[in-house]
Write a protein that holds these residues in place. Sequence first.
Motif, PDB file in Angstrom:
ATOM      1  N   MET A   1       0.838  -1.174   0.000  1.00  0.00           N
ATOM      2  CA  MET A   1       0.000   0.000   0.000  1.00  0.00           C
ATOM      3  C   MET A   1       0.885   1.240   0.000  1.00  0.00           C
ATOM      4  SD  MET A   1      -2.586   1.502   2.940  1.00  0.00           S
ATOM      5  CE  MET A   1      -2.495   0.015   3.816  1.00  0.00           C
ATOM      6  N   SER A   2       0.549   2.187  -0.857  1.00  0.00           N
ATOM      7  CA  SER A   2       1.292   3.442  -0.922  1.00  0.00           C
ATOM      8  C   SER A   2       0.439   4.574  -0.365  1.00  0.00           C
ATOM      9  CB  SER A   2       1.633   3.797  -2.367  1.00  0.00           C
ATOM     10  OG  SER A   2       2.527   2.873  -2.910  1.00  0.00           O
ATOM     11  N   LEU A   3       1.068   5.468   0.377  1.00  0.00           N
ATOM     12  CA  LEU A   3       0.436   6.707   0.807  1.00  0.00           C
ATOM     13  C   LEU A   3       1.435   7.820   0.494  1.00  0.00           C
ATOM     14  CD1 LEU A   3      -1.926   8.231   2.091  1.00  0.00           C
ATOM     15  CD2 LEU A   3      -0.864   7.820   4.323  1.00  0.00           C
ATOM     16  N   ILE A   4       1.062   8.693  -0.423  1.00  0.00           N
ATOM     17  CA  ILE A   4       1.952   9.731  -0.928  1.00  0.00           C
ATOM     18  C   ILE A   4       1.486  11.087  -0.433  1.00  0.00           C
ATOM     19  CG2 ILE A   4       2.861  10.841  -3.025  1.00  0.00           C
ATOM     20  CD1 ILE A   4       3.703   7.857  -2.663  1.00  0.00           C
ATOM     21  N   LEU A   5       2.411  11.846   0.131  1.00  0.00           N
ATOM     22  CA  LEU A   5       2.170  13.230   0.526  1.00  0.00           C
ATOM     23  C   LEU A   5       2.718  14.085  -0.619  1.00  0.00           C
ATOM     24  CD1 LEU A   5       3.215  14.647   3.989  1.00  0.00           C
ATOM     25  CD2 LEU A   5       3.575  15.909   1.908  1.00  0.00           C
ATOM     26  N   PHE A   6       1.865  14.918  -1.190  1.00  0.00           N
ATOM     27  CA  PHE A   6       2.241  15.738  -2.343  1.00  0.00           C
ATOM     28  C   PHE A   6       1.899  17.186  -2.039  1.00  0.00           C
ATOM     29  CE2 PHE A   6       0.814  17.469  -6.598  1.00  0.00           C
ATOM     30  CZ  PHE A   6       2.077  17.591  -7.151  1.00  0.00           C
ATOM     31  N   ASN A   7       2.809  18.090  -2.364  1.00  0.00           N
ATOM     32  CA  ASN A   7       2.551  19.521  -2.217  1.00  0.00           C
ATOM     33  C   ASN A   7       2.067  20.033  -3.578  1.00  0.00           C
ATOM     34  OD1 ASN A   7       2.462  22.249  -1.750  1.00  0.00           O
ATOM     35  ND2 ASN A   7       4.495  22.364  -0.834  1.00  0.00           N
ATOM     36  N   LYS A   8       0.740  20.148  -3.711  1.00  0.00           N
ATOM     37  CA  LYS A   8       0.147  20.540  -4.987  1.00  0.00           C
ATOM     38  C   LYS A   8       0.407  22.015  -5.266  1.00  0.00           C
ATOM     39  CE  LYS A   8      -4.090  21.841  -6.049  1.00  0.00           C
ATOM     40  NZ  LYS A   8      -3.846  22.913  -7.023  1.00  0.00           N
ATOM     41  N   PRO A   9       1.030  22.312  -6.393  1.00  0.00           N
ATOM     42  CA  PRO A   9       1.265  23.712  -6.747  1.00  0.00           C
ATOM     43  C   PRO A   9      -0.031  24.430  -7.157  1.00  0.00           C
ATOM     44  CG  PRO A   9       2.786  22.252  -7.922  1.00  0.00           C
ATOM     45  CD  PRO A   9       1.720  21.395  -7.309  1.00  0.00           C
ATOM     46  N   PHE A  10       0.012  25.741  -7.085  1.00  0.00           N
ATOM     47  CA  PHE A  10      -1.065  26.614  -7.555  1.00  0.00           C
ATOM     48  C   PHE A  10      -1.332  26.332  -9.032  1.00  0.00           C
ATOM     49  CE2 PHE A  10      -2.278  30.913  -9.202  1.00  0.00           C
ATOM     50  CZ  PHE A  10      -3.441  31.079  -8.473  1.00  0.00           C
ATOM     51  N   GLN A  11      -2.592  26.274  -9.403  1.00  0.00           N
ATOM     52  CA  GLN A  11      -3.086  26.084 -10.770  1.00  0.00           C
ATOM     53  C   GLN A  11      -2.898  24.676 -11.338  1.00  0.00           C
ATOM     54  OE1 GLN A  11      -5.125  28.192 -12.566  1.00  0.00           O
ATOM     55  NE2 GLN A  11      -5.163  29.224 -10.584  1.00  0.00           N
ATOM     56  N   GLY A  46      -1.031  23.197  -1.728  1.00  0.00           N
ATOM     57  CA  GLY A  46      -0.669  22.511  -0.501  1.00  0.00           C
ATOM     58  C   GLY A  46      -0.905  21.025  -0.480  1.00  0.00           C
ATOM     59  N   LEU A  47      -1.104  20.518   0.728  1.00  0.00           N
ATOM     60  CA  LEU A  47      -1.088  19.098   1.035  1.00  0.00           C
ATOM     61  C   LEU A  47      -2.215  18.344   0.346  1.00  0.00           C
ATOM     62  CD1 LEU A  47       0.062  16.735   2.645  1.00  0.00           C
ATOM     63  CD2 LEU A  47      -1.355  17.456   4.558  1.00  0.00           C
ATOM     64  N   LEU A  48      -1.803  17.326  -0.390  1.00  0.00           N
ATOM     65  CA  LEU A  48      -2.722  16.384  -1.011  1.00  0.00           C
ATOM     66  C   LEU A  48      -2.172  14.992  -0.711  1.00  0.00           C
ATOM     67  CD1 LEU A  48      -5.212  16.139  -2.923  1.00  0.00           C
ATOM     68  CD2 LEU A  48      -3.577  16.048  -4.807  1.00  0.00           C
ATOM     69  N   LEU A  49      -3.038  14.097  -0.251  1.00  0.00           N
ATOM     70  CA  LEU A  49      -2.636  12.718  -0.027  1.00  0.00           C
ATOM     71  C   LEU A  49      -3.185  11.867  -1.152  1.00  0.00           C
ATOM     72  CD1 LEU A  49      -3.233  12.365   3.829  1.00  0.00           C
ATOM     73  CD2 LEU A  49      -1.064  12.698   2.633  1.00  0.00           C
ATOM     74  N   LEU A  50      -2.360  10.942  -1.643  1.00  0.00           N
ATOM     75  CA  LEU A  50      -2.760  10.029  -2.711  1.00  0.00           C
ATOM     76  C   LEU A  50      -2.426   8.612  -2.266  1.00  0.00           C
ATOM     77  CD1 LEU A  50      -1.074  12.655  -4.187  1.00  0.00           C
ATOM     78  CD2 LEU A  50      -2.454  11.745  -6.027  1.00  0.00           C
ATOM     79  N   THR A  51      -3.245   7.664  -2.683  1.00  0.00           N
ATOM     80  CA  THR A  51      -3.014   6.283  -2.285  1.00  0.00           C
ATOM     81  C   THR A  51      -3.511   5.328  -3.357  1.00  0.00           C
ATOM     82  OG1 THR A  51      -3.393   4.626  -0.545  1.00  0.00           O
ATOM     83  CG2 THR A  51      -5.206   6.161  -0.998  1.00  0.00           C
ATOM     84  N   ASP A  52      -3.013   4.091  -3.289  1.00  0.00           N
ATOM     85  CA  ASP A  52      -3.491   3.033  -4.172  1.00  0.00           C
ATOM     86  C   ASP A  52      -4.484   2.125  -3.438  1.00  0.00           C
ATOM     87  OD1 ASP A  52      -1.758   1.782  -2.414  1.00  0.00           O
ATOM     88  OD2 ASP A  52      -0.489   0.902  -3.967  1.00  0.00           O
ATOM     89  N   ASP A  53      -4.857   2.489  -2.200  1.00  0.00           N
ATOM     90  CA  ASP A  53      -5.758   1.699  -1.373  1.00  0.00           C
ATOM     91  C   ASP A  53      -7.121   2.399  -1.287  1.00  0.00           C
ATOM     92  OD1 ASP A  53      -6.993   1.206   1.460  1.00  0.00           O
ATOM     93  OD2 ASP A  53      -5.646  -0.504   1.147  1.00  0.00           O
ATOM     94  N   GLY A  54      -8.151   1.790  -1.897  1.00  0.00           N
ATOM     95  CA  GLY A  54      -9.476   2.411  -1.947  1.00  0.00           C
ATOM     96  C   GLY A  54     -10.081   2.679  -0.586  1.00  0.00           C
ATOM     97  N   GLY A 174       5.152  20.815  -5.871  1.00  0.00           N
ATOM     98  CA  GLY A 174       5.519  19.826  -6.880  1.00  0.00           C
ATOM     99  C   GLY A 174       6.325  18.664  -6.334  1.00  0.00           C
ATOM    100  N   GLU A 175       6.784  18.746  -5.085  1.00  0.00           N
ATOM    101  CA  GLU A 175       7.551  17.657  -4.488  1.00  0.00           C
ATOM    102  C   GLU A 175       6.619  16.701  -3.746  1.00  0.00           C
ATOM    103  OE1 GLU A 175      11.831  19.908  -3.689  1.00  0.00           O
ATOM    104  OE2 GLU A 175      10.519  19.535  -1.971  1.00  0.00           O
ATOM    105  N   TRP A 176       7.081  15.443  -3.590  1.00  0.00           N
ATOM    106  CA  TRP A 176       6.294  14.457  -2.873  1.00  0.00           C
ATOM    107  C   TRP A 176       7.210  13.534  -2.093  1.00  0.00           C
ATOM    108  CZ3 TRP A 176       7.054   9.272  -3.926  1.00  0.00           C
ATOM    109  CH2 TRP A 176       7.720   8.970  -5.120  1.00  0.00           C
ATOM    110  N   ARG A 177       6.625  12.819  -1.159  1.00  0.00           N
ATOM    111  CA  ARG A 177       7.335  11.775  -0.421  1.00  0.00           C
ATOM    112  C   ARG A 177       6.326  10.763   0.069  1.00  0.00           C
ATOM    113  NH1 ARG A 177       7.344  12.293   5.447  1.00  0.00           N
ATOM    114  NH2 ARG A 177       9.242  11.096   5.603  1.00  0.00           N
ATOM    115  N   GLU A 178       6.798   9.565   0.339  1.00  0.00           N
ATOM    116  CA  GLU A 178       5.919   8.527   0.868  1.00  0.00           C
ATOM    117  C   GLU A 178       5.853   8.649   2.382  1.00  0.00           C
ATOM    118  OE1 GLU A 178       4.893   3.906  -0.176  1.00  0.00           O
ATOM    119  OE2 GLU A 178       6.669   4.833  -1.032  1.00  0.00           O
TER     120      GLU A 178
END
Length: 190
Positions: A1-11, A46-54, A174-178
């Motif tokens: 299972m992946s949980l990704i923290l991503f800093n979403k840029p403006f626009q 800012g902060l967006l979390l993404l995952t492959d686990d529904g 634009g950067e991310w980390r698990e």
Amino acid sequence: MSLILFNKPFQVLCQFSPQEGRPTLADYLKIPNIYPAGRLDADSEGLLLLTDDGKLQHDIAHPDHKQPKTYLVQVEGVPDADSLARLQAPINLGDFTTQPCKAVRIAEPEWLWPRNPPIRQRADQPTSWLAITLQEGKNRQVRRMTAAVGLPTLRLVRSAIGAISLASHPLMPGEWREVTPAELVGASPG
């Protein structure tokens, strides 16, 4: 299972499917089969979390699971005690009434990156920063709440979801980390 923290840029659009002339998550994340747990408008950062686990995606995004979400909001004007009290109380926005939330005035966060492009500055209009923590997160809710109390939003940055925050996991846009799911609820990684 992946949980990704991503800093979403403006626009950047909060989707992987291409949109002509608009940047999307696919321009930043080349990880297969991950999906955002919740959304941020293109004009929010800012902060967006993404995952492959529904199930985890549902648990993060759905208000029934009470993951608090904190937003740093630069507003036009200076909030007084009354406007802060009104922000914290339920606000009837026409199509729904907000749940009570936490709203406090803060200093501009030192760790926050400059926005590109910069927000408009009007010499005759002061700006202030607020930290607003919600248990819900309906479409454009924070912007609508601040407008309802006479404090239009100029910049909106989601800084935390649950116990995960950009202040403690510094990333540039634009950067991310698990991260681990345990970090979401404040448990130490195992």
